[in-house]
Design an enzyme around this catalytic site. Sequence first.
Site, PDB file in Angstrom:
ATOM      1  N   HIS A 111       0.754  -1.121  -0.056  1.00 27.45           N
ATOM      2  CA  HIS A 111      -0.190   0.145   0.067  1.00 27.45           C
ATOM      3  C   HIS A 111       0.664   1.257  -0.026  1.00 27.45           C
ATOM      4  O   HIS A 111       0.129   2.346   0.370  1.00 27.45           O
ATOM      5  CB  HIS A 111      -0.959  -0.055   1.293  1.00 27.45           C
ATOM      6  CG  HIS A 111      -2.172  -1.000   1.253  1.00 27.45           C
ATOM      7  ND1 HIS A 111      -3.352  -0.795   0.836  1.00 27.45           N
ATOM      8  CD2 HIS A 111      -2.066  -2.269   1.657  1.00 27.45           C
ATOM      9  CE1 HIS A 111      -4.037  -1.949   1.000  1.00 27.45           C
ATOM     10  NE2 HIS A 111      -3.397  -2.809   1.496  1.00 27.45           N
ATOM     11  N   LYS A 147      -8.395  14.071   4.680  1.00 26.43           N
ATOM     12  CA  LYS A 147      -7.465  12.836   4.663  1.00 26.43           C
ATOM     13  C   LYS A 147      -6.458  13.150   5.817  1.00 26.43           C
ATOM     14  O   LYS A 147      -6.438  13.880   6.468  1.00 26.43           O
ATOM     15  CB  LYS A 147      -6.739  12.732   3.418  1.00 26.43           C
ATOM     16  CG  LYS A 147      -6.066  14.217   2.914  1.00 26.43           C
ATOM     17  CD  LYS A 147      -5.298  13.964   1.610  1.00 26.43           C
ATOM     18  CE  LYS A 147      -6.226  14.005   0.376  1.00 26.43           C
ATOM     19  NZ  LYS A 147      -6.086  12.918  -0.340  1.00 26.43           N
ATOM     20  N   ARG A 148      -5.610  12.173   6.050  1.00 24.34           N
ATOM     21  CA  ARG A 148      -4.501  12.152   7.131  1.00 24.34           C
ATOM     22  C   ARG A 148      -3.602  13.394   6.752  1.00 24.34           C
ATOM     23  O   ARG A 148      -3.607  13.871   5.626  1.00 24.34           O
ATOM     24  CB  ARG A 148      -3.713  10.936   7.325  1.00 24.34           C
ATOM     25  CG  ARG A 148      -4.507   9.978   7.791  1.00 24.34           C
ATOM     26  CD  ARG A 148      -4.837   9.911   9.400  1.00 24.34           C
ATOM     27  NE  ARG A 148      -3.840  10.131  10.082  1.00 24.34           N
ATOM     28  CZ  ARG A 148      -3.592   9.348  11.327  1.00 24.34           C
ATOM     29  NH1 ARG A 148      -4.504   8.366  11.510  1.00 24.34           N
ATOM     30  NH2 ARG A 148      -2.370   9.412  11.969  1.00 24.34           N
ATOM     31  N   LYS A 153       0.977  14.672   1.330  1.00 23.60           N
ATOM     32  CA  LYS A 153      -0.412  15.060   0.957  1.00 23.60           C
ATOM     33  C   LYS A 153      -0.439  16.431   0.552  1.00 23.60           C
ATOM     34  O   LYS A 153      -1.507  16.936  -0.001  1.00 23.60           O
ATOM     35  CB  LYS A 153      -1.309  14.422   1.793  1.00 23.60           C
ATOM     36  CG  LYS A 153      -1.243  12.862   1.973  1.00 23.60           C
ATOM     37  CD  LYS A 153      -2.711  12.542   2.896  1.00 23.60           C
ATOM     38  CE  LYS A 153      -2.300  10.895   3.332  1.00 23.60           C
ATOM     39  NZ  LYS A 153      -2.933   9.871   2.354  1.00 23.60           N
ATOM     40  N   THR A 202      -8.353   6.639  -1.752  1.00 22.29           N
ATOM     41  CA  THR A 202      -9.770   6.232  -2.040  1.00 22.29           C
ATOM     42  C   THR A 202     -10.826   7.173  -1.646  1.00 22.29           C
ATOM     43  O   THR A 202     -11.734   7.092  -2.208  1.00 22.29           O
ATOM     44  CB  THR A 202      -9.968   4.756  -0.893  1.00 22.29           C
ATOM     45  OG1 THR A 202      -9.501   5.272   0.238  1.00 22.29           O
ATOM     46  CG2 THR A 202      -9.346   3.849  -1.517  1.00 22.29           C
ATOM     47  N   LYS A 220     -14.424   8.658  -3.493  1.00 24.95           N
ATOM     48  CA  LYS A 220     -15.663   8.844  -2.811  1.00 24.95           C
ATOM     49  C   LYS A 220     -16.336  10.310  -3.326  1.00 24.95           C
ATOM     50  O   LYS A 220     -17.298  10.476  -3.427  1.00 24.95           O
ATOM     51  CB  LYS A 220     -15.519   8.891  -1.373  1.00 24.95           C
ATOM     52  CG  LYS A 220     -15.353   7.376  -0.826  1.00 24.95           C
ATOM     53  CD  LYS A 220     -14.825   7.238   0.505  1.00 24.95           C
ATOM     54  CE  LYS A 220     -14.066   6.253   1.098  1.00 24.95           C
ATOM     55  NZ  LYS A 220     -13.222   5.979   2.023  1.00 24.95           N
TER      56      LYS A 220
HETATM   57  N1  CJB Z   1      -2.019   3.412   3.461  1.00 24.32           N
HETATM   58  O1  CJB Z   1      -3.609   4.105   4.835  1.00 24.32           O
HETATM   59  C1  CJB Z   1      -2.500   3.325   4.643  1.00 24.32           C
HETATM   60  N2  CJB Z   1      -1.577   3.366   5.692  1.00 24.32           N
HETATM   61  C2  CJB Z   1      -0.281   2.776   5.365  1.00 24.32           C
HETATM   62  O2  CJB Z   1       0.313   2.289   6.300  1.00 24.32           O
HETATM   63  C3  CJB Z   1       0.014   2.538   4.158  1.00 24.32           C
HETATM   64  C4  CJB Z   1      -0.942   2.977   3.029  1.00 24.32           C
HETATM   65  C5  CJB Z   1      -3.012   4.014   2.314  1.00 24.32           C
HETATM   66  O3  CJB Z   1      -3.493   3.038   1.749  1.00 24.32           O
HETATM   67  C6  CJB Z   1      -4.634   3.341   0.995  1.00 24.32           C
HETATM   68  C7  CJB Z   1      -5.393   1.888   0.611  1.00 24.32           C
HETATM   69  O4  CJB Z   1      -4.717   1.045  -0.430  1.00 24.32           O
HETATM   70  C8  CJB Z   1      -4.028   3.987  -0.177  1.00 24.32           C
HETATM   71  O5  CJB Z   1      -5.450   4.519  -1.101  1.00 24.32           O
HETATM   72  C9  CJB Z   1      -3.302   5.099   0.529  1.00 24.32           C
HETATM   73  O6  CJB Z   1      -2.921   5.843  -0.753  1.00 24.32           O
HETATM   74  C10 CJB Z   1      -2.527   4.695   1.197  1.00 24.32           C
HETATM   75  O7  CJB Z   1      -1.553   5.765   1.815  1.00 24.32           O
END
Ligand code: CJB
Length: 838
Positions: free
Chosen positions: A372, A564-565, A570, A672, A676
Amino acid sequence: MIQNLPNGNQIHIEDDRTGFDIETLKRAFSDNLFYIQGKFPEIATKNDFYMALAYTVRDRLLRRWLNSQQTYLKQDVKIVCYLSAEFLVGPHLGKNLINLGIADQVRQAVGECGLNLDDLIEQEEEPGLGNGGLGRLAACYMESLATQDIPAIGYGIRYEFGIFDQEICDGWQVEITDKWLRYGNPWEIPRTEASVEVGLGGYTESYYDEQNRYRVRWLPDRTIKGVPYDTPILGYKTNTANTLRLWKAEAPESFNFQAFNVGDYYGAVNQKTYSENITKVLYPNDEPIQGKQLRLEQQFFFVSCSLQDMIRIHLSKENSLDNFADKFAAQLNDTHPSVGVAELMRLLMDVHDLEWEQAWEITQKTFAYTNHTLLPEALEKWSLSLFGSLLPRHLEIIYEINHRFLNGIRTLYPDNPGKLSYFSLIDDSGEKYVRMAHLACVGSHAINGVAELHTELLKKDVLRGFYELWPQKFSNKTNGVTPRRWMVLSNPELTQLITSKIGDTWIKNLDELRSLEPFADDPAFREAWRQMKKQVKGRLAHRIQQRCGITVDPNYSLFDVQVKRIHEYKRQHLNVLHIITLYNRIKKNPNIDIVPRTFIFGGKAAPSYFMAKLIIKLINSVAEVVNNDPDVRGRLKVVFIPDYNVTNSQLVYPASDLSEQISTAGKEASGTGNMKFSLNGALTIGTLDGANVEIRQQVGEENFFLFGLKTDEVYQMKSQGYNPWEFYSSNGVLREVLDQISSGYFSPGDSNLFKPLVDSLLYHDEYLLLADYQSYIDCQDRVSEAYRDWDNWTRISILNTARMGKFSSDRAIREYCQDIWNASSVPVELEEYVQAKA
Ligand code: CJB
């Protein structure tokens, strides 16, 4: 239920625990208030009413859930096990009403009891068992698995305290413990009888078994009990309800007897506290936490519990583990559960007596790994000393996996020590570490990224060597989100408008949204769309007024949203640079004709992430100045919505006109939220990053506001020695903005407050804000111009929604099922439980 009549006919009788009639629902609701909450209406609190309703709905879920589990037990099924340290499921009540298809009846039933359904829905404390994207994705996937009748179990951790609640004090983030369980959780059922034990620490010893075979056993020095808590996850308008099984850590039964006997009361209590600590709290970082023993304990704990559980289920139906991988697919949601590779090997060999080769074949066939992230600092690793002291047997197994793996590498690349150290599961360039991504890659038969660009970058860069070795293991699975929560539940107005034109089958088959396209040219439909948008914007405006005391205009102001975070990659601060740029235009020419905008932010910062917290303070400080400057005359408003979570986000996405997806190209794996927004008709301003690339392809280039450097340009600029100062000195407008922040314009009395932020931009600017600044501003000017033409904006908004069908999590799940899990639908029939005799 069905009742047989004396004449042989049957009549259908409503059962208080399963029926959907208004009267039945009312009776069940009152019963639950009385018999479960122990209250009568006059003294019941809102929470009592909420609980009574939740139990009413749960009863109706249970019937489907038990039928599903019974079906899986009886039939030869393959079960998808989604292993994830986070499941950010969001509140259950509203969602379950939608999926049961009884929202209207229940609204009427509680209405006739003098209550308002929305008030009760609002009572629910959301289970914040995740940080952001990764945990929320797991929740969408569980919902889509159930909706498509795929047998599945989500395995994770029942954190006692989820992600912290965020308050904003004097512009700063303050973290408050999330006591989500304090009033009870009606959606979960503890299954104490299915508890398992998990070891930690200790040592290993070898021995020869009765057949004189060499064997190893692990003698842990601590044991923790894992108790499963099950929550049903119902699919949309289907009978399938799957299980989310979250593990709670407890002291083993035997823990205290000995200690009590010798009078060591405190020692006994200590041990109990130690055990329970493991599932006490979610680490609030959306990147891995280096070196925290408790985090590794959490990971191993839930993975070991889950694998033991899977093996138990398997052996209850079959008499050997030979075909385990044909009956279970285990998906590793990032590397957090990847220690499972070593644990499954241990269970198969040390506990169930399989030989290495067979155990390894089963392990590789069972696991698949989703990556991810592309941030190099986010690749998880554990120091060898910590890992070995906690999991000595697993370290031995990892050494053996590595030994065999590197033998293969040696054959493939003779005389190439560079390759050996590149591939090794152990990083020994300095202090030694176990590389969890390598373990996941080697132990899995499939590896995937979460958007096309991300997968390509994995192949080219982060996991390049592994791709060269095993190209057939790699595939892309672009993320998706569930339209049930993110459209039907969050945006009933939009849902109703769409359904009035194309019927409601799009909810289960999102590609059907395409048939909305022709209506983009229908003036009456555009007008209806505009009115709908105004209405949902009004709802958010009202909430902002309540929560933040800021008045915003839902009618004429463009709602420009970044939720978002908070993270430097970002680039929330790039957004802030734009706000200040607009503000300065007004200050120079107060009568300037400017498109009114409401800038809305939301998101949590990891508590130890100084720069992210400073960005929150900056947003609030700029808000303070802009919102109160009479020259602005309300044309710009800046709002930071505190405590951004699933519940709040459901208000935000529907009300957005513009979605900010402005990460540095090559940094956001997918995103994601971007999906949305666009599904709810927001237009996107974004870089070519993550799934933005595919969103733009789908909605059409002309309907997407693109700006900024591309991934290769980012690499190039960095390799040529990027100097942010050049952008600062050559762009007067940018310089003015940065100087203003440095000078204390937004932090009266403390001109140094934002110095670390500005310095970081001027001297490092790792995420290339200054390089992208002008392109962003120019693009934002195009956005404003476009918004002046409301009618055309509306047309594009409709097209955005119409063309986003690809981003349903149903599509993503179908791809996983086909390409990775080899799992298929198992429809569930509802059986009548009570057969009354005549
Ligand atoms: N992502 O939320 C997290 N935590 C992590 O430790 C690594 C990645 C996010 O995952 C989402 C689901 O795949 C992605 O859409 C996003 O870009 C990513 O930052």
